[in-house]
Design an enzyme around this catalytic site. Structure first.
Site, PDB file in Angstrom:
ATOM      1  CG  HIS A   1      65.409 -28.439 -32.136  1.00  0.00           C
ATOM      2  ND1 HIS A   1      66.085 -27.834 -31.110  1.00  0.00           N
ATOM      3  CD2 HIS A   1      65.396 -27.565 -33.168  1.00  0.00           C
ATOM      4  CE1 HIS A   1      66.465 -26.624 -31.506  1.00  0.00           C
ATOM      5  NE2 HIS A   1      66.055 -26.439 -32.748  1.00  0.00           N
TER       6      HIS A   1
ATOM      7  CB  VAL B   1      68.573 -27.658 -27.819  1.00  0.00           C
ATOM      8  CG1 VAL B   1      69.179 -26.491 -28.559  1.00  0.00           C
ATOM      9  CG2 VAL B   1      67.060 -27.584 -27.814  1.00  0.00           C
ATOM     10  CE  LYS B   2      63.386 -29.945 -28.345  1.00  0.00           C
ATOM     11  NZ  LYS B   2      62.789 -28.915 -27.525  1.00  0.00           N
ATOM     12  CG  ASN B   3      68.085 -35.646 -23.450  1.00  0.00           C
ATOM     13  OD1 ASN B   3      68.265 -34.439 -23.297  1.00  0.00           O
ATOM     14  ND2 ASN B   3      67.843 -36.448 -22.443  1.00  0.00           N
TER      15      ASN B   3
END
Ligand SMILES: *Cc1c(COP(=O)(O)O)cnc(C)c1O
Length: 402
Positions: free
Chosen positions: A196, A198-200
């Site tokens: 997603h 906002v993930k790394n």
């Protein structure tokens, strides 16, 4: 001077854009060669048995529950201290959500709290690798092993392949992390990752489901996961192209497949994974150094000999603060251009979970962690100057209060 700092913007480079454009021009944009390439790459990177691309981490969790035949009449235990997805996947599979409290002063599910919830209906546990920090898998496996006698697998389902309650990991924060020398993805029986925005590692949406090497899998596991995630249709469009048009709907599946555009984005970022993790660790270390002078501030603590973190988020706890004081701190930081968040509001505090009968009073450890918790920005576009500014503002606000 006030700076404008973003909380978690994606870091998309020209090489990522070129990878997606190449996929768009290839004529193949949904599940196809790029998804398959990614699955193979992830499998060897994680040292997992099988990896399957998914539309998101939530879909991965629901799919594995459905594949295992877990549903009405069954119970699945997860943490109260997580995002709703870890629990809603259980609900959507038709099983009963049981929530465990966290360890005292911690963020991870307490194996003793898990143990207290085990019944003969318990089929699986969904552990959450909070903040990119793998949870206490040894502790969880020990409890599941000790309660072998209570595990009652449903006949005629893959549950029969297991001789204890099944361990699933919500590793939405934890792609690239390690637990005692193994990559998360090859630790829990099954692991669900998120890409997603906002993930790394990001692909807008998207995720991956992995099965660990130690899991006794049916030969057609990968095919079955594909069926569950793609309408139950035994040939996807890519296979139809190569193997003829006639297909069958083998089961009433979902539409949880990954697209080739998403896979191209993830593949492109895998080329700079070291850079991503090194820079995140660098920012974490800088925060640690700059905040060391304030004994009331506690950082996410971990033992580097046991785990490798992904430094996914930067949660801090302010000793002695209650919820209103924490909220006030966040407002003051916002006025100074520092966006913050709280990961997470315990599930038992949300309306939907209250409606299911959960009460925060039953989760004193999660509430104690939540009430003085603030997440600071940590991302690839954050500069050292930004971190210095954030720490200055935070320390100023704290010291002005005394
Ligand atoms: C983001 C997140 C999810 C959901 O991931 P999706 O890929 O959006 O489904 C699940 N669990 C946790 C802990 C998360 O932070």
């Amino acid at each position: 001077m006030t700076r404008i700092i973003q909380f978690a913007p994606p870091d998309i480079r020209d090489s990522d854009i070129e990878a997606v454009v190449a996929t768009l021009k290839s004529g193949w944009i949904t599940t196809g060669p790029k998804v398959m390439e990614l699955e193979e790459k992830l499998k060897s990177f994680l040292d997992a048995q099988i990896v399957s691309g998914m539309s998101c981490a939530t879909a991965g969790m629901e799919t594995i529950l459905r594949y295992l035949g877990i549903g009405p009449g069954d119970e699945v235990i997860t943490s109260v201290f997580t995002y709703t997805a870890s629990a809603s996947a259980i609900y959507h599979a038709g099983a009963r959500i049981r929530l465990a409290d966290v360890t005292p002063g911690g963020f991870h599910m307490d194996p003793r709290s898990v143990e207290a919830l085990i019944t003969e209906k318990t089929k699986a546990v969904i552990a959450v690798d909070y903040g990119g920090l793998p949870c206490n898998y040894d502790g969880i496996y020990e409890v599941l092993t000790n309660h072998r006698a209570q595990y009652k697998p449903l006949k005629g389902t893959p549950q029969e392949q297991f001789d204890r309650i099944i361990c699933i990991s919500d590793a939405a924060h934890a792609f690239g992390t390690q637990y005692k020398g193994k990559y998360v993805g090859n630790v829990a029986d099954f692991t669900s990752f998120s890409f997603h925005a906002v993930k790394n590692v990001v692909s807008g949406e998207g995720g991956a489901l992995s099965a660990a090497k130690h899991v006794p899998l049916e030969d057609d596991f990968k095919l079955k996961i594909r069926l569950w995630s793609l309408h139950g249709q035994n040939k996807d469009a890519y296979k139809k192209l190569r193997q003829g048009w006639k297909y069958d709907i083998e089961l009433l599946g979902y539409k949880y497949n990954m697209t080739d555009m998403e896979a191209a984005l993830v593949l492109s970022q895998l080329n700079r994974l070291d850079e991503i993790y090194n820079y995140r660790r660098e920012l974490f270390e800088l925060y640690k150094e700059l905040l060391a002078s304030e004994p009331r501030i506690h950082l996410l603590h971990f033992l580097p000999d046991e785990v490798v973190s992904s430094y996914h988020i930067m949660p801090i706890r302010i000793e002695g603060f209650d919820e209103p004081q924490r909220d006030e701190l966040m407002e003051k930081l916002a006025e100074r251009g520092v966006p913050t968040n709280v990961h997470f509001i315990p599930l038992a505090m949300h309306t939907a979970y209250k409606n299911l009968g959960f009460r925060i009073e039953h989760f004193p450890m999660a509430y104690a962690t939540y009430q003085n918790l603030v997440t600071l920005p940590l991302h690839m576009k954050l500069t050292h100057e930004d971190v210095k500014y954030i720490c200055e503002q935070l320390l100023n606000v704290l010291r002005a209060r005394g």
